[in-house]
Design a protein around this motif. Structure first.
Motif, PDB file in Angstrom:
ATOM      1  N   LEU A 152      -0.129  -0.674  -3.905  1.00  0.00           N
ATOM      2  CA  LEU A 152       0.926   0.257  -4.305  1.00  0.00           C
ATOM      3  C   LEU A 152       1.510   1.006  -3.121  1.00  0.00           C
ATOM      4  O   LEU A 152       2.708   1.277  -3.073  1.00  0.00           O
ATOM      5  N   ASN A 153       0.634   1.348  -2.157  1.00  0.00           N
ATOM      6  CA  ASN A 153       1.103   2.144  -1.023  1.00  0.00           C
ATOM      7  C   ASN A 153       0.047   2.128   0.075  1.00  0.00           C
ATOM      8  O   ASN A 153      -1.153   1.979  -0.198  1.00  0.00           O
ATOM      9  N   LEU A 154       0.501   2.261   1.302  1.00  0.00           N
ATOM     10  CA  LEU A 154      -0.399   2.361   2.454  1.00  0.00           C
ATOM     11  C   LEU A 154      -0.101   3.651   3.199  1.00  0.00           C
ATOM     12  O   LEU A 154       1.047   4.085   3.289  1.00  0.00           O
ATOM     13  N   GLU A 155      -1.161   4.255   3.759  1.00  0.00           N
ATOM     14  CA  GLU A 155      -0.980   5.493   4.519  1.00  0.00           C
ATOM     15  C   GLU A 155      -1.871   5.437   5.753  1.00  0.00           C
ATOM     16  O   GLU A 155      -3.044   5.067   5.661  1.00  0.00           O
ATOM     17  N   GLU A 156      -1.305   5.796   6.894  1.00  0.00           N
ATOM     18  CA  GLU A 156      -2.023   5.704   8.167  1.00  0.00           C
ATOM     19  C   GLU A 156      -2.790   7.002   8.442  1.00  0.00           C
ATOM     20  O   GLU A 156      -2.218   8.069   8.583  1.00  0.00           O
ATOM     21  N   LYS A 157      -4.136   6.891   8.455  1.00  0.00           N
ATOM     22  CA  LYS A 157      -5.036   8.010   8.766  1.00  0.00           C
ATOM     23  C   LYS A 157      -4.656   9.293   8.020  1.00  0.00           C
ATOM     24  O   LYS A 157      -4.354  10.325   8.625  1.00  0.00           O
ATOM     25  N   PRO A 158      -4.676   9.246   6.691  1.00  0.00           N
ATOM     26  CA  PRO A 158      -4.266  10.413   5.892  1.00  0.00           C
ATOM     27  C   PRO A 158      -5.298  11.541   5.960  1.00  0.00           C
ATOM     28  O   PRO A 158      -6.506  11.293   6.052  1.00  0.00           O
ATOM     29  N   LYS A 159      -4.824  12.778   5.897  1.00  0.00           N
ATOM     30  CA  LYS A 159      -5.735  13.921   5.871  1.00  0.00           C
ATOM     31  C   LYS A 159      -6.488  13.976   4.544  1.00  0.00           C
ATOM     32  O   LYS A 159      -7.659  14.375   4.500  1.00  0.00           O
ATOM     33  N   ASN A 160      -5.833  13.596   3.463  1.00  0.00           N
ATOM     34  CA  ASN A 160      -6.451  13.591   2.135  1.00  0.00           C
ATOM     35  C   ASN A 160      -6.292  12.210   1.501  1.00  0.00           C
ATOM     36  O   ASN A 160      -5.409  11.997   0.662  1.00  0.00           O
ATOM     37  N   PRO A 161      -7.119  11.251   1.920  1.00  0.00           N
ATOM     38  CA  PRO A 161      -6.962   9.880   1.434  1.00  0.00           C
ATOM     39  C   PRO A 161      -7.175   9.775  -0.073  1.00  0.00           C
ATOM     40  O   PRO A 161      -8.061  10.416  -0.643  1.00  0.00           O
ATOM     41  N   LYS A 162      -6.356   8.944  -0.712  1.00  0.00           N
ATOM     42  CA  LYS A 162      -6.432   8.756  -2.155  1.00  0.00           C
ATOM     43  C   LYS A 162      -7.508   7.752  -2.546  1.00  0.00           C
ATOM     44  O   LYS A 162      -7.929   7.715  -3.710  1.00  0.00           O
ATOM     45  N   THR A 163      -7.924   6.895  -1.600  1.00  0.00           N
ATOM     46  CA  THR A 163      -9.000   5.933  -1.865  1.00  0.00           C
ATOM     47  C   THR A 163      -9.876   5.847  -0.620  1.00  0.00           C
ATOM     48  O   THR A 163      -9.590   6.449   0.418  1.00  0.00           O
ATOM     49  N   ASN A 164     -10.944   5.076  -0.734  1.00  0.00           N
ATOM     50  CA  ASN A 164     -11.801   4.800   0.425  1.00  0.00           C
ATOM     51  C   ASN A 164     -11.614   3.375   0.925  1.00  0.00           C
ATOM     52  O   ASN A 164     -12.487   2.817   1.589  1.00  0.00           O
ATOM     53  N   LEU A 165     -10.464   2.773   0.625  1.00  0.00           N
ATOM     54  CA  LEU A 165     -10.206   1.376   0.991  1.00  0.00           C
ATOM     55  C   LEU A 165      -9.469   1.314   2.332  1.00  0.00           C
ATOM     56  O   LEU A 165      -8.262   1.530   2.415  1.00  0.00           O
ATOM     57  N   ALA A 166     -10.225   1.028   3.371  1.00  0.00           N
ATOM     58  CA  ALA A 166      -9.661   0.968   4.715  1.00  0.00           C
ATOM     59  C   ALA A 166      -9.033  -0.394   4.973  1.00  0.00           C
ATOM     60  O   ALA A 166      -9.518  -1.431   4.494  1.00  0.00           O
ATOM     61  N   ILE A 167      -7.948  -0.391   5.749  1.00  0.00           N
ATOM     62  CA  ILE A 167      -7.291  -1.632   6.164  1.00  0.00           C
ATOM     63  C   ILE A 167      -8.055  -2.174   7.369  1.00  0.00           C
ATOM     64  O   ILE A 167      -8.187  -1.513   8.392  1.00  0.00           O
ATOM     65  N   THR A 168      -8.549  -3.398   7.241  1.00  0.00           N
ATOM     66  CA  THR A 168      -9.446  -3.922   8.267  1.00  0.00           C
ATOM     67  C   THR A 168      -8.746  -4.363   9.539  1.00  0.00           C
ATOM     68  O   THR A 168      -9.355  -4.395  10.601  1.00  0.00           O
ATOM     69  N   GLY A 169      -7.504  -4.750   9.450  1.00  0.00           N
ATOM     70  CA  GLY A 169      -6.858  -5.342  10.615  1.00  0.00           C
ATOM     71  C   GLY A 169      -6.794  -6.855  10.528  1.00  0.00           C
ATOM     72  O   GLY A 169      -6.623  -7.550  11.530  1.00  0.00           O
ATOM     73  N   ILE A 170      -6.926  -7.387   9.312  1.00  0.00           N
ATOM     74  CA  ILE A 170      -6.719  -8.813   9.050  1.00  0.00           C
ATOM     75  C   ILE A 170      -5.649  -8.910   7.970  1.00  0.00           C
ATOM     76  O   ILE A 170      -5.828  -8.409   6.857  1.00  0.00           O
ATOM     77  N   TYR A 171      -4.517  -9.522   8.312  1.00  0.00           N
ATOM     78  CA  TYR A 171      -3.355  -9.580   7.428  1.00  0.00           C
ATOM     79  C   TYR A 171      -2.837 -11.020   7.367  1.00  0.00           C
ATOM     80  O   TYR A 171      -2.940 -11.758   8.342  1.00  0.00           O
ATOM     81  N   ILE A 172      -2.246 -11.372   6.232  1.00  0.00           N
ATOM     82  CA  ILE A 172      -1.489 -12.619   6.132  1.00  0.00           C
ATOM     83  C   ILE A 172      -0.058 -12.265   5.731  1.00  0.00           C
ATOM     84  O   ILE A 172       0.163 -11.490   4.801  1.00  0.00           O
ATOM     85  N   PHE A 173       0.910 -12.819   6.461  1.00  0.00           N
ATOM     86  CA  PHE A 173       2.322 -12.494   6.235  1.00  0.00           C
ATOM     87  C   PHE A 173       3.153 -13.765   6.081  1.00  0.00           C
ATOM     88  O   PHE A 173       2.804 -14.817   6.644  1.00  0.00           O
ATOM     89  N   ASP A 174       4.280 -13.634   5.357  1.00  0.00           N
ATOM     90  CA  ASP A 174       5.360 -14.581   5.562  1.00  0.00           C
ATOM     91  C   ASP A 174       6.377 -13.917   6.495  1.00  0.00           C
ATOM     92  O   ASP A 174       6.183 -12.774   6.937  1.00  0.00           O
ATOM     93  N   SER A 175       7.445 -14.598   6.813  1.00  0.00           N
ATOM     94  CA  SER A 175       8.355 -14.097   7.848  1.00  0.00           C
ATOM     95  C   SER A 175       9.138 -12.852   7.432  1.00  0.00           C
ATOM     96  O   SER A 175       9.795 -12.227   8.269  1.00  0.00           O
ATOM     97  N   ASN A 176       9.044 -12.451   6.160  1.00  0.00           N
ATOM     98  CA  ASN A 176       9.741 -11.238   5.729  1.00  0.00           C
ATOM     99  C   ASN A 176       9.216  -9.980   6.404  1.00  0.00           C
ATOM    100  O   ASN A 176       9.914  -8.965   6.459  1.00  0.00           O
ATOM    101  N   ILE A 177       7.996 -10.033   6.917  1.00  0.00           N
ATOM    102  CA  ILE A 177       7.446  -8.845   7.574  1.00  0.00           C
ATOM    103  C   ILE A 177       8.287  -8.432   8.776  1.00  0.00           C
ATOM    104  O   ILE A 177       8.364  -7.250   9.132  1.00  0.00           O
ATOM    105  N   PHE A 178       8.968  -9.386   9.404  1.00  0.00           N
ATOM    106  CA  PHE A 178       9.790  -9.043  10.570  1.00  0.00           C
ATOM    107  C   PHE A 178      10.961  -8.143  10.177  1.00  0.00           C
ATOM    108  O   PHE A 178      11.387  -7.308  10.970  1.00  0.00           O
ATOM    109  N   LYS A 179      11.457  -8.298   8.942  1.00  0.00           N
ATOM    110  CA  LYS A 179      12.497  -7.387   8.469  1.00  0.00           C
ATOM    111  C   LYS A 179      11.960  -5.959   8.428  1.00  0.00           C
ATOM    112  O   LYS A 179      12.629  -5.012   8.871  1.00  0.00           O
TER     113      LYS A 179
END
Length: 354
Positions: A152-179
Motif C-alpha cells: 500500500l505504501n513505503l516509508e523511508e526510516k519513519p519515526k513512527n513506523p506503521k509495521t515492522n516489515l523492513a525492505i531488505t534491498g532485494i527488488y524485482i522490477f519491470d522497466s516502468n520503475i525508470f519512470k
C-alpha cells in the motif's frame, strides 16, 4: 531477466576497512560479499549482470577476474555520485533496456530462493515485487505497509513506523520503475529514494507485490554484522584439506585448508577456513576464523576473526577475538597481559600490543 547489483556508497560504518576497499569486497568465509550475490543470481539462471559503482573500478575488476571464464557476462555501470538508490537504479537503464530485472544491494547477505521470487513476480503480473523482513527496530529501515498480497505504501526510516516489515534491498522490477526514478525529487535526506520511486508506481496505478522472508537476511553495515555473517557461513563448511598439517598439530571440527598452506605444531578448531599459501606455526586457531591467502601466523592465538591477505601476526600470546584485519597488516605483541583483543584494522596497518 537481468541482474543489477548496487555497489555504491562509502561504507562509513565499516571504516577503516572501507578506506582501501569497497565494502562489497570484504570477504565472508574467504569469498567477497559480492561473490555470494553473483552466485545466487547464477543459481537462478540470471547470467547478465550489471554492477553499479561510483569508484574503485580497478579493485572491482581485479577481484571479479574469477568470473571471466565462467558462463556469465557482467559490466560496470557508473553512478557519478552516490545520490541514492533510485539514482543508482536509474543509472542501469541503458543496461536493462526493456527487460525485467532484479536489483540487489551489494551489502546484503541472505538465504533466498531467487527462482521462487521471480516465478511469483510473473505469476502476479506486477510491475514491482519487494522482499520484506520482520525486524525489531523498523525505524532504522525503509518500511512497507501492506494489505493482503499487495503493498500500500513505503516509508523511508519513519519515526513512527506503521509495521515492522523492513525492505531488505532485494527488488524485482519491470522497466516502468525508470519512470518513477525520473519523476521523484530528493527526500528530506537529500537522496533520491527507491521507496519514493516505488510509491510513484503505486500512486500511478501500477501493481506492487511483496514476499516476507523467513530465512536469513543481514544488512552488512557494521563489523559485527560482517562477523555474524562469517560465523553463519563457516557453520556450513565441510572439511577439505589441500595443504599440509604436520603430525604435531591437532584439529577438531570442519576445517578447510587451501593449496600450499602449511600448519606446524598448532591447534585448529573448526569451523575454520584457511586460504592458499598460508603458514600457521606454534599457534591456536579457534572456531569461526577465516584466514585469507599468503598469511603468516606465528606463536599466536586467534578466534572468531577475519584475517585478509598477506597479514603477519606474530607472538600475540593472548587471543585476537572478533576482529577484522585488513590486508598486508602486521600485528605483534610486547608481553601484553590482556586475555583478549578485538579491533578493526584497515589495509597496511602496523599494530604493536603492549
Amino acid at each position: 531477466m537481468k541482474g543489477v547489483i548496487l555497489c555504491g556508497g562509502l561504507g562509513t560504518r565499516l571504516r577503516p576497512i572501507t578506506y582501501s576497499m569497497p565494502k562489497q569486497l570484504i570477504p565472508i568465509a574467504n569469498r567477497p560479499i559480492i561473490f555470494h550475490i553473483i552466485d545466487s543470481l547464477v543459481k537462478a539462471n540470471i547470467t547478465e549482470i550489471g554492477i553499479v559503482i561510483n569508484g574503485k573500478e580497478d579493485i572491482f575488476k581485479n577481484v571479479l577476474k574469477e568470473y571471466e571464464n565462467k558462463d556469465i557476462s557482467y559490466e560496470f555501470i557508473y553512478q557519478n555520485e552516490p545520490l541514492g538508490l533510485a539514482d543508482a537504479v536509474l543509472a542501469s537503464e541503458r543496461f536493462v533496456k526493456d527487460d525485467d530485472f532484479i536489483v540487489i544491494l551489494g551489502d546484503n547477505f541472505y538465504e533466498v530462493n531467487l527462482t521462487s521470487l521471480i516465478k511469483d513476480f510473473y505469476h502476479t503480473s506486477s510491475s514491482c515485487s519487494i522482499l520484506l523482513y520482520e525486524v525489531e527496530e523498523p525505524h532504522k529501515y525503509g518500511v512497507a505497509e501492506v494489505k493482503e498480497d499487495q503493498v500500500l505504501n513505503l516509508e523511508e526510516k519513519p519515526k513512527n513506523p506503521k509495521t515492522n516489515l523492513a525492505i531488505t534491498g532485494i527488488y524485482i522490477f519491470d522497466s516502468n520503475i525508470f519512470k518513477g526514478c525520473k519523476e521523484i525529487g530528493p527526500s528530506w535526506r537529500g537522496e533520491f529514494e527507491i521507496t519514493d520511486s516505488i510509491n510513484w508506481l503505486l500512486y500511478n496505478g501500477y501493481k506492487v507485490t511483496y514476499k516476507i522472508l523467513k530465512s536469513l537476511w543481514i544488512d552488512l553495515g557494521t563489523p559485527g554484522d560482517i562477523l555474524y555473517a562469517n560465523n553463519y557461513k563457516l557453520s556450513k563448511i565441510k572439511s577439505n584439506i589441500n595443504g599440509l598439517i604436520d603430525e604435531k598439530s591437532k584439529t577438531w571440527g570442519n576445517i578447510f585448508v587451501g593449496e600450499n598452506s602449511k600448519i606446524y605444531n598448532s591447534i585448529v578448531r573448526g569451523p575454520a577456513i584457511i586460504g592458499n599459501n598460508t603458514i600457521i606455526e606454534n599457534s591456536y586457531i579457534g572456531p569461526y576464523t577465516s584466514i585469507m591467502n599468503s598469511v603468516k601466523i606465528i606463536d599466536s592465538q586467534i578466534e572468531s576473526s577475519i584475517i585478509l591477505d598477506k597479514c603477519l601476526i606474530s607472538k600475540v600470546s593472548h587471543v585476537v577475538d572478533s576482529s577484522i584485519v585488513g590486508s598486508n597488516s602486521t600485528i605483534t605483541s610486547n608481553n601484553s597481559q590482556k586475555k583478549a583483543n578485538s579491533f578493526v584494522l584497515g589495509m597496511d596497518s602496523n599494530l604493536i600490543l603492549y
